[in-house]
Design an enzyme around this catalytic site. Sequence first.
Site, PDB file in Angstrom:
ATOM      1  N   HIS A 123       0.419  -1.444   0.121  1.00  0.00           N
ATOM      2  CA  HIS A 123      -0.036   0.059  -0.346  1.00  0.00           C
ATOM      3  C   HIS A 123       1.029   1.166  -0.137  1.00  0.00           C
ATOM      4  O   HIS A 123       1.711   1.436   0.895  1.00  0.00           O
ATOM      5  CB  HIS A 123      -0.621   0.494   1.087  1.00  0.00           C
ATOM      6  CG  HIS A 123      -2.139   1.111   1.330  1.00  0.00           C
ATOM      7  ND1 HIS A 123      -1.891   2.311   2.280  1.00  0.00           N
ATOM      8  CD2 HIS A 123      -3.512   1.081   1.078  1.00  0.00           C
ATOM      9  CE1 HIS A 123      -2.553   2.875   1.698  1.00  0.00           C
ATOM     10  NE2 HIS A 123      -3.719   2.215   1.675  1.00  0.00           N
ATOM     11  N   ASP A 200       3.276  -3.932   8.086  1.00  0.00           N
ATOM     12  CA  ASP A 200       2.088  -3.550   7.998  1.00  0.00           C
ATOM     13  C   ASP A 200       1.536  -4.423   8.252  1.00  0.00           C
ATOM     14  O   ASP A 200       0.313  -5.150   6.980  1.00  0.00           O
ATOM     15  CB  ASP A 200       2.012  -3.095   6.379  1.00  0.00           C
ATOM     16  CG  ASP A 200       0.888  -2.524   6.370  1.00  0.00           C
ATOM     17  OD1 ASP A 200      -0.058  -2.212   7.305  1.00  0.00           O
ATOM     18  OD2 ASP A 200       0.518  -1.578   4.447  1.00  0.00           O
ATOM     19  N   GLN A 203      -4.381  -4.905   6.945  1.00  0.00           N
ATOM     20  CA  GLN A 203      -5.437  -5.705   6.712  1.00  0.00           C
ATOM     21  C   GLN A 203      -5.085  -7.388   7.920  1.00  0.00           C
ATOM     22  O   GLN A 203      -5.795  -8.379   6.872  1.00  0.00           O
ATOM     23  CB  GLN A 203      -4.905  -6.301   4.939  1.00  0.00           C
ATOM     24  CG  GLN A 203      -5.527  -4.655   4.252  1.00  0.00           C
ATOM     25  CD  GLN A 203      -6.669  -4.588   4.641  1.00  0.00           C
ATOM     26  OE1 GLN A 203      -7.547  -4.697   4.814  1.00  0.00           O
ATOM     27  NE2 GLN A 203      -7.191  -3.199   3.928  1.00  0.00           N
ATOM     28  N   LYS A 226     -10.001  -0.495  11.181  1.00  0.00           N
ATOM     29  CA  LYS A 226     -10.256  -1.438   9.854  1.00  0.00           C
ATOM     30  C   LYS A 226     -10.733  -2.895  10.720  1.00  0.00           C
ATOM     31  O   LYS A 226     -11.064  -3.947  10.063  1.00  0.00           O
ATOM     32  CB  LYS A 226      -9.574  -1.531   8.585  1.00  0.00           C
ATOM     33  CG  LYS A 226      -8.882  -0.546   8.083  1.00  0.00           C
ATOM     34  CD  LYS A 226      -7.941  -0.972   7.312  1.00  0.00           C
ATOM     35  CE  LYS A 226      -6.887  -0.196   6.154  1.00  0.00           C
ATOM     36  NZ  LYS A 226      -8.298   0.626   5.112  1.00  0.00           N
ATOM     37  N   CYS A 366      -4.914   2.484  -3.426  1.00  0.00           N
ATOM     38  CA  CYS A 366      -3.398   3.107  -2.840  1.00  0.00           C
ATOM     39  C   CYS A 366      -2.343   2.519  -2.844  1.00  0.00           C
ATOM     40  O   CYS A 366      -1.327   2.082  -2.559  1.00  0.00           O
ATOM     41  CB  CYS A 366      -3.988   3.459  -1.448  1.00  0.00           C
ATOM     42  SG  CYS A 366      -5.180   4.662  -0.890  1.00  0.00           S
TER      43      CYS A 366
HETATM   44  N1  C6P Z   1      -6.277   0.823   3.274  1.00  0.00           N
HETATM   45  C1  C6P Z   1      -8.505   0.764   1.650  1.00  0.00           C
HETATM   46  O1  C6P Z   1      -9.191   0.881   1.087  1.00  0.00           O
HETATM   47  P1  C6P Z   1      -5.197   3.892   7.553  1.00  0.00           P
HETATM   48  O2  C6P Z   1      -4.844   5.207   6.083  1.00  0.00           O
HETATM   49  O3  C6P Z   1      -3.312   4.256   8.315  1.00  0.00           O
HETATM   50  O4  C6P Z   1      -5.960   3.366   8.344  1.00  0.00           O
HETATM   51  O5  C6P Z   1      -3.978   2.911   6.413  1.00  0.00           O
HETATM   52  C2  C6P Z   1      -3.867   2.452   4.967  1.00  0.00           C
HETATM   53  C3  C6P Z   1      -3.241   1.063   5.227  1.00  0.00           C
HETATM   54  C4  C6P Z   1      -2.062   0.263   5.215  1.00  0.00           C
HETATM   55  N2  C6P Z   1      -1.746  -1.311   4.555  1.00  0.00           N
HETATM   56  C5  C6P Z   1      -2.948  -1.336   3.852  1.00  0.00           C
HETATM   57  C6  C6P Z   1      -2.234  -2.977   3.939  1.00  0.00           C
HETATM   58  C7  C6P Z   1      -4.236  -0.619   3.515  1.00  0.00           C
HETATM   59  O6  C6P Z   1      -4.754  -1.231   3.381  1.00  0.00           O
HETATM   60  C8  C6P Z   1      -3.875   0.826   4.076  1.00  0.00           C
HETATM   61  C9  C6P Z   1      -5.617   1.125   4.117  1.00  0.00           C
HETATM   62  C10 C6P Z   1      -7.637   1.057   3.103  1.00  0.00           C
HETATM   63  O7  C6P Z   1      -7.364  -0.303   1.088  1.00  0.00           O
HETATM   64  C11 C6P Z   1      -7.522   2.961   2.134  1.00  0.00           C
HETATM   65  S1  C6P Z   1      -6.543   3.153   1.373  1.00  0.00           S
END
Ligand code: C6P
Length: 412
Positions: A123, A200, A203, A226, A366
């Site tokens: 991401h 990371d 997910q 999430k 993203c």
């Molecule tokens: N992905 C998606 O629709 P934040 O925004 O900081 O809570 O998470 C960022 C992020 C980082 N790593 C991974 C693997 C992610 O999936 C995400 C967020 C969302 O896929 C929003 S773009």
Amino acid sequence: MTVNEEKLKQDFPILSQIVNDEPLVYLDNAATTQKPRQVLDAVVQYYETANANVHRGVHTLAARATEQYEGARETVRRFIHAEETAEVLFTRGTTTSLNWLAQSLGDAVVEAGDEILISYMEHHSNIIPWQQLAKRKQAKLVYIELTKDGQLDLADAKAKITEKTKIVALTHVSNVLGVINPIKELTKWAHAKGAVMVVDGAQAVPHMPVDVQALDADFYAFSGHKMLAPTGIGVLYGKRVWLERLAPVEFGGEMIDFVYEQDSTWKELPWKFEAGTPNMSGAIGLAAAIDYLEAIGMENIFAQEQAVAAYLLPKLAAIDGVTVYGPKDASLRTGVISFNIDELHPHDVATAFDMEGVAVRAGHHCAQPLMRYMDLAATARASFYVYNTQADADKFIDAIQKTKEFFSYGLN
Ligand code: C6P
């Protein structure tokens, strides 16, 4: 106990809506999840009975707020099996956690000519902070290749972790492909070459049991929103040895012991990293979300998602013109399914789904380098979570059929 999605769904007020004359089927859980009454109540109750600034006041509310905020930290510690609460930092989310690391860890361990290793399935939040670090330090950002079916190429990963590698930063689960990476093994390889392992977990933590000590990663980041919790709260887990060594990234109230005209000293862990008034209600909401998930059982949640994937993947493969990305073996993935239909633009697909009351995401998710790597402009993505029922899965298939019919009718 196995998951009773029908019953769980009733805990989520937002899910009882009618959207475009259809009962809402929310399949955009990888973007953010909905919140159960239990989490909403915990936040309201905090504001109604305990709200005050933490760690500062001696009055009763301040003590109550501090106790609940620090109690939430203990809940997170237990959930991810960290050794101690000092290793659990509250942040705004995964993005903030990874930015802190690229700054602080980057300054501590990366020098000109060094390598930072990521992969093509990251991401943007696990790319850009390292990209900026590499530029700042004249270091090199190296990418692990993927296999044809969208898994991490482990041979390539092994070959690219060398003495030059200072940081390996990888996603535990891809937000586009749903693929689960073997973090424990990768961590071993990173450590064998003296590299720091950053994960990371945005997910992963919401969808499967995660034990940070068993994984042995040095840092692990995730977001509350999430996993049924409010927005604006997230976690950065770090091993004590590392957190002791690293400098804070943000400065101000809360994180100091003594401030002199020209210098200051920091509080002990974890507060050294938490400058300013923290997101108390968010942390308390996160703890309520964890209680909710634990009552169902993370093993059960994981099994249910893999069962949804196992149910859907063959059905999708049987529909003419539908392409699903990532491995076909459901045991390698969670309930994230990216797909395209014929030549249709994913935004048109998502709009057609919305007409059926089905919420999916479309776009690059993203993950532009991944899209480029797969030679795609965009995909549609359905992502399932604990409250999605069998009927939701069937409605998803139905929406695909209807979308195909609608557009072929329109084109004729
Ligand atoms: N992905 C998606 O629709 P934040 O925004 O900081 O809570 O998470 C960022 C992020 C980082 N790593 C991974 C693997 C992610 O999936 C995400 C967020 C969302 O896929 C929003 S773009």
